[in-house]
Design a protein around this motif. Sequence first.
Motif, mmCIF file in Angstrom:
data_model
loop_
_atom_site.group_PDB
_atom_site.id
_atom_site.type_symbol
_atom_site.label_atom_id
_atom_site.label_comp_id
_atom_site.label_asym_id
_atom_site.label_seq_id
_atom_site.Cartn_x
_atom_site.Cartn_y
_atom_site.Cartn_z
ATOM 1 N N PRO A 188 0.815 -1.226 0.000
ATOM 2 C CA PRO A 188 0.000 0.000 0.000
ATOM 3 C C PRO A 188 0.847 1.274 0.000
ATOM 4 O O PRO A 188 0.472 2.277 -0.620
ATOM 5 C CB PRO A 188 -0.813 -0.119 1.296
ATOM 6 C CG PRO A 188 -0.831 -1.574 1.611
ATOM 7 C CD PRO A 188 0.494 -2.091 1.157
ATOM 8 N N VAL A 189 1.974 1.231 0.696
ATOM 9 C CA VAL A 189 2.866 2.397 0.711
ATOM 10 C C VAL A 189 3.431 2.644 -0.685
ATOM 11 O O VAL A 189 3.485 3.780 -1.167
ATOM 12 C CB VAL A 189 4.002 2.185 1.728
ATOM 13 C CG1 VAL A 189 4.969 3.371 1.705
ATOM 14 C CG2 VAL A 189 3.438 1.980 3.132
ATOM 15 N N THR A 192 0.750 3.986 -3.087
ATOM 16 C CA THR A 192 0.333 5.335 -2.689
ATOM 17 C C THR A 192 1.388 6.363 -3.101
ATOM 18 O O THR A 192 1.059 7.412 -3.671
ATOM 19 C CB THR A 192 0.102 5.398 -1.170
ATOM 20 O OG1 THR A 192 -0.942 4.493 -0.806
ATOM 21 C CG2 THR A 192 -0.278 6.806 -0.744
ATOM 22 N N THR A 195 1.454 6.676 -6.911
ATOM 23 C CA THR A 195 0.322 7.463 -7.393
ATOM 24 C C THR A 195 0.531 8.942 -7.095
ATOM 25 O O THR A 195 0.244 9.808 -7.939
ATOM 26 C CB THR A 195 -0.982 6.971 -6.740
ATOM 27 O OG1 THR A 195 -1.170 5.585 -7.034
ATOM 28 C CG2 THR A 195 -2.169 7.763 -7.249
ATOM 29 N N ALA A 196 1.033 9.243 -5.898
ATOM 30 C CA ALA A 196 1.294 10.637 -5.539
ATOM 31 C C ALA A 196 2.334 11.257 -6.465
ATOM 32 O O ALA A 196 2.182 12.409 -6.909
ATOM 33 C CB ALA A 196 1.765 10.718 -4.081
ATOM 34 N N THR A 229 3.844 2.370 -11.300
ATOM 35 C CA THR A 229 2.800 2.054 -10.322
ATOM 36 C C THR A 229 1.905 0.930 -10.839
ATOM 37 O O THR A 229 1.512 0.026 -10.082
ATOM 38 C CB THR A 229 1.962 3.307 -10.022
ATOM 39 O OG1 THR A 229 2.829 4.377 -9.603
ATOM 40 C CG2 THR A 229 0.952 3.034 -8.917
ATOM 41 N N TRP A 233 0.791 -2.887 -9.383
ATOM 42 C CA TRP A 233 -0.541 -3.493 -9.326
ATOM 43 C C TRP A 233 -0.556 -4.841 -10.044
ATOM 44 O O TRP A 233 -1.291 -5.755 -9.637
ATOM 45 C CB TRP A 233 -1.583 -2.554 -9.933
ATOM 46 C CG TRP A 233 -1.995 -1.446 -9.011
ATOM 47 C CD1 TRP A 233 -1.723 -0.116 -9.134
ATOM 48 C CD2 TRP A 233 -2.761 -1.580 -7.804
ATOM 49 N NE1 TRP A 233 -2.254 0.593 -8.085
ATOM 50 C CE2 TRP A 233 -2.907 -0.274 -7.255
ATOM 51 C CE3 TRP A 233 -3.330 -2.655 -7.128
ATOM 52 C CZ2 TRP A 233 -3.592 -0.041 -6.071
ATOM 53 C CZ3 TRP A 233 -4.023 -2.425 -5.946
ATOM 54 C CH2 TRP A 233 -4.146 -1.131 -5.436
#
Length: 267
Positions: A188-189, A192, A195-196, A229, A233
């Motif tokens: 998750p880190v 995230t 994406t940021a 990213t 996924w």
Amino acid sequence: MSAYAAPALYAVLLWWSATGLVLVLQHLPRRTHPRSMVAASAVLAAALWAIGAVADDDTETGAYVGFTAAVIVWGWQEMSYYMGFVSGPKAAACAPNLRGLDRFLAALGTSLWHEFAILLGGLAILCLTWGEGNRVALWTYALLALMNASARLNLFLGVRNLHAEFLPPHLGYLACYLSRRPMNPLFPVSVTLGTAATVLLARGALGVDVAPHMVTGMSLLATLAALATLEHWFLMLPLPSAALWNWSLPGRAAPVTEVPEAGVPRE
């Protein structure tokens, strides 16, 4: 709109084709690898020269050249590792009873020289672009290095899809350092932050009164961050992502040792 679409499309095509080319070359017979590395090293030298040549080129062309050259430098790093020329002091499978920190250190031993080579490549690009206006190559290489390190740590901690078919036969020993899990604390880190980074770079490209070369550079980097990213996924989602590079893989998968579920003792 073409000011953003053209760099984005270029980044996608370069990412897809460069990844496929490395896969093709690493799956060729071992006897071809020295010739491939000699040719790749010549291309590496040309790429480093190009990075230095466009370091003060504040144009859209300079952004494209810097981006492409950095991807080539990264491609050399990947080839030298996956072909076994720059790996680590202990390129061997781990002992069945290794756990925790010992297993991590053993995994690091399989790629320590590769990690140093990545650092040296980054320092070389930093020196070539130091004090100059065009740093697209530097940020491209840094983004690739960081996202690659994140992906490898996620593979070590555990993911759903190991994509073992991407490994050539001579790297089958790496399977014991991978874990199959539905989730791990780092994932998750990673997504995230990825994406940021994508959003921030895209906002930079879409800003008011942004110079054309900055629009191109930021668009290239935003697309690369989005692709990196997405690759994260691919490690978790039940999607046939390997099909993107079916054309570059041999007719059979590499004979990789079966990887047990995390927490299941190895025999």
